[in-house]
Design an enzyme around this catalytic site. Structure first.
Site, PDB file in Angstrom:
ATOM      1  N   HIS A  18       0.836  -1.204   0.000  1.00  0.00           N
ATOM      2  CA  HIS A  18       0.000   0.000   0.000  1.00  0.00           C
ATOM      3  C   HIS A  18       0.870   1.252   0.000  1.00  0.00           C
ATOM      4  O   HIS A  18       0.632   2.197  -0.747  1.00  0.00           O
ATOM      5  CB  HIS A  18      -0.891   0.043   1.251  1.00  0.00           C
ATOM      6  CG  HIS A  18      -1.991  -0.979   1.286  1.00  0.00           C
ATOM      7  ND1 HIS A  18      -2.176  -1.819   2.356  1.00  0.00           N
ATOM      8  CD2 HIS A  18      -2.953  -1.292   0.399  1.00  0.00           C
ATOM      9  CE1 HIS A  18      -3.231  -2.602   2.126  1.00  0.00           C
ATOM     10  NE2 HIS A  18      -3.712  -2.308   0.934  1.00  0.00           N
ATOM     11  N   LYS A  42     -17.837  -6.014   7.602  1.00  0.00           N
ATOM     12  CA  LYS A  42     -16.570  -6.742   7.705  1.00  0.00           C
ATOM     13  C   LYS A  42     -16.120  -6.800   9.159  1.00  0.00           C
ATOM     14  O   LYS A  42     -16.423  -5.907   9.939  1.00  0.00           O
ATOM     15  CB  LYS A  42     -15.490  -6.026   6.882  1.00  0.00           C
ATOM     16  CG  LYS A  42     -15.605  -6.294   5.395  1.00  0.00           C
ATOM     17  CD  LYS A  42     -14.357  -5.793   4.686  1.00  0.00           C
ATOM     18  CE  LYS A  42     -14.458  -6.001   3.188  1.00  0.00           C
ATOM     19  NZ  LYS A  42     -13.307  -5.412   2.464  1.00  0.00           N
ATOM     20  N   ARG A  91      -1.841  -6.452  -8.169  1.00  0.00           N
ATOM     21  CA  ARG A  91      -0.754  -7.429  -8.016  1.00  0.00           C
ATOM     22  C   ARG A  91      -0.929  -8.485  -9.095  1.00  0.00           C
ATOM     23  O   ARG A  91      -0.851  -8.183 -10.267  1.00  0.00           O
ATOM     24  CB  ARG A  91      -0.790  -8.031  -6.608  1.00  0.00           C
ATOM     25  CG  ARG A  91      -0.364  -7.048  -5.515  1.00  0.00           C
ATOM     26  CD  ARG A  91      -0.792  -7.517  -4.163  1.00  0.00           C
ATOM     27  NE  ARG A  91      -2.232  -7.764  -4.195  1.00  0.00           N
ATOM     28  CZ  ARG A  91      -2.982  -8.096  -3.161  1.00  0.00           C
ATOM     29  NH1 ARG A  91      -2.435  -8.239  -2.008  1.00  0.00           N
ATOM     30  NH2 ARG A  91      -4.280  -8.279  -3.281  1.00  0.00           N
ATOM     31  N   SER A 129      -2.963  -7.604   2.958  1.00  0.00           N
ATOM     32  CA  SER A 129      -3.404  -7.402   4.346  1.00  0.00           C
ATOM     33  C   SER A 129      -3.786  -8.737   4.976  1.00  0.00           C
ATOM     34  O   SER A 129      -3.507  -8.981   6.153  1.00  0.00           O
ATOM     35  CB  SER A 129      -4.602  -6.451   4.395  1.00  0.00           C
ATOM     36  OG  SER A 129      -4.235  -5.172   3.958  1.00  0.00           O
TER      37      SER A 129
HETATM   38  O1  PNS Z   1      -8.659  -2.812   0.426  1.00  0.00           O
HETATM   39  P1  PNS Z   1      -9.950  -3.334  -0.121  1.00  0.00           P
HETATM   40  O2  PNS Z   1     -10.657  -4.179   0.913  1.00  0.00           O
HETATM   41  O3  PNS Z   1      -9.779  -4.062  -1.422  1.00  0.00           O
HETATM   42  O4  PNS Z   1     -10.851  -2.036  -0.398  1.00  0.00           O
HETATM   43  C1  PNS Z   1     -12.142  -2.191  -0.878  1.00  0.00           C
HETATM   44  C2  PNS Z   1     -12.913  -0.854  -0.925  1.00  0.00           C
HETATM   45  C3  PNS Z   1     -13.053  -0.269   0.473  1.00  0.00           C
HETATM   46  C4  PNS Z   1     -12.205   0.120  -1.821  1.00  0.00           C
HETATM   47  C5  PNS Z   1     -14.306  -1.236  -1.516  1.00  0.00           C
HETATM   48  O5  PNS Z   1     -14.876  -2.248  -0.754  1.00  0.00           O
HETATM   49  C6  PNS Z   1     -15.263  -0.059  -1.597  1.00  0.00           C
HETATM   50  O6  PNS Z   1     -15.138   0.779  -2.455  1.00  0.00           O
HETATM   51  N1  PNS Z   1     -16.243  -0.033  -0.676  1.00  0.00           N
HETATM   52  C7  PNS Z   1     -17.238   0.986  -0.645  1.00  0.00           C
HETATM   53  C8  PNS Z   1     -18.568   0.485  -1.188  1.00  0.00           C
HETATM   54  C9  PNS Z   1     -18.691   0.730  -2.684  1.00  0.00           C
HETATM   55  O7  PNS Z   1     -18.486   1.806  -3.191  1.00  0.00           O
HETATM   56  N2  PNS Z   1     -19.042  -0.343  -3.425  1.00  0.00           N
HETATM   57  C10 PNS Z   1     -19.220  -0.256  -4.867  1.00  0.00           C
HETATM   58  C11 PNS Z   1     -17.941  -0.515  -5.620  1.00  0.00           C
HETATM   59  S1  PNS Z   1     -17.656  -2.251  -5.762  1.00  0.00           S
END
Ligand code: PNS
Length: 167
Positions: A18, A42, A91, A129
């Site tokens: 990150h 989560k 990745r 993570s």
């Molecule tokens: O580090 P991560 O867990 O891959 O991050 C995921 C994240 C937080 C970017 C994603 O879950 C997110 O955008 N959540 C907010 C809800 C949302 O906008 N959902 C629609 C897009 S799939």
């Protein structure tokens, strides 16, 4: 016009992968907001407050990087701060399907906000993570996978989790 990027994630915990993306994106954008997504569904290792603190401590040396948190839709948050782009790291190909879907959904909701991807650096290609959490919870050496300032927060969270379980 200054360009604003938003780099969202769960950051549970933030890793060296990150941080690498943050450092590279900070060179490309005038300002970068690292946005910690708060998702009540989560079950994170670190609390929202710990995750925000962990990211803040990791990016202290970067003057054009700010840390924020958001609830709800990422696209709405990105639009509310006037972002030009959403930044994500990629990745292995395993990341692609999920990232593709997310980028499509976000573009559907906010057509003017691009998603840009930063390819991982080779040395961080295996770091996630989830891997850090697994190693930390099994009392392995996770310290070399995270920014130094983040390690004590993970240690504390692992201890708290152990106490709650009575380990
Ligand atoms: O580090 P991560 O867990 O891959 O991050 C995921 C994240 C937080 C970017 C994603 O879950 C997110 O955008 N959540 C907010 C809800 C949302 O906008 N959902 C629609 C897009 S799939």
């Amino acid at each position: 016009m200054p360009h604003l990027g938003v780099y969202p994630g769960s950051f549970d915990p933030p890793t060296l992968g990150h941080l690498d993306v943050v450092e590279r994106a900070a060179k490309l954008f005038d300002k970068l907001i690292v946005a910690v997504g708060i998702n009540r569904a989560k079950k994170p290792l670190l609390s929202p407050e710990q995750r925000i603190l962990a990211v803040q401590r990791s990016v202290e040396h970067l003057s054009n990087v700010e840390v924020a948190s958001f609830h709800g839709l990422l696209s709405s948050f990105a639009a509310s701060v006037g972002a030009d782009a959403i930044v994500r790291g990629l990745r292995a190909t395993a990341d692609f399907e999920y990232e593709f879907q997310m980028a499509m959904v976000n573009r559907k909701m906010q057509p003017n906000i691009e998603t840009v991807f930063f390819m991982t650096n080779w040395e961080h290609s295996y770091v996630s993570s989830s891997i850090v959490k697994e190693v930390a919870l099994l009392h392995g050496d996770f310290q070399s996978l995270v920014p130094p300032a983040v390690a004590p927060l993970i240690e504390q969270a692992v201890l708290e989790k152990g106490h709650r379980r009575g380990e």
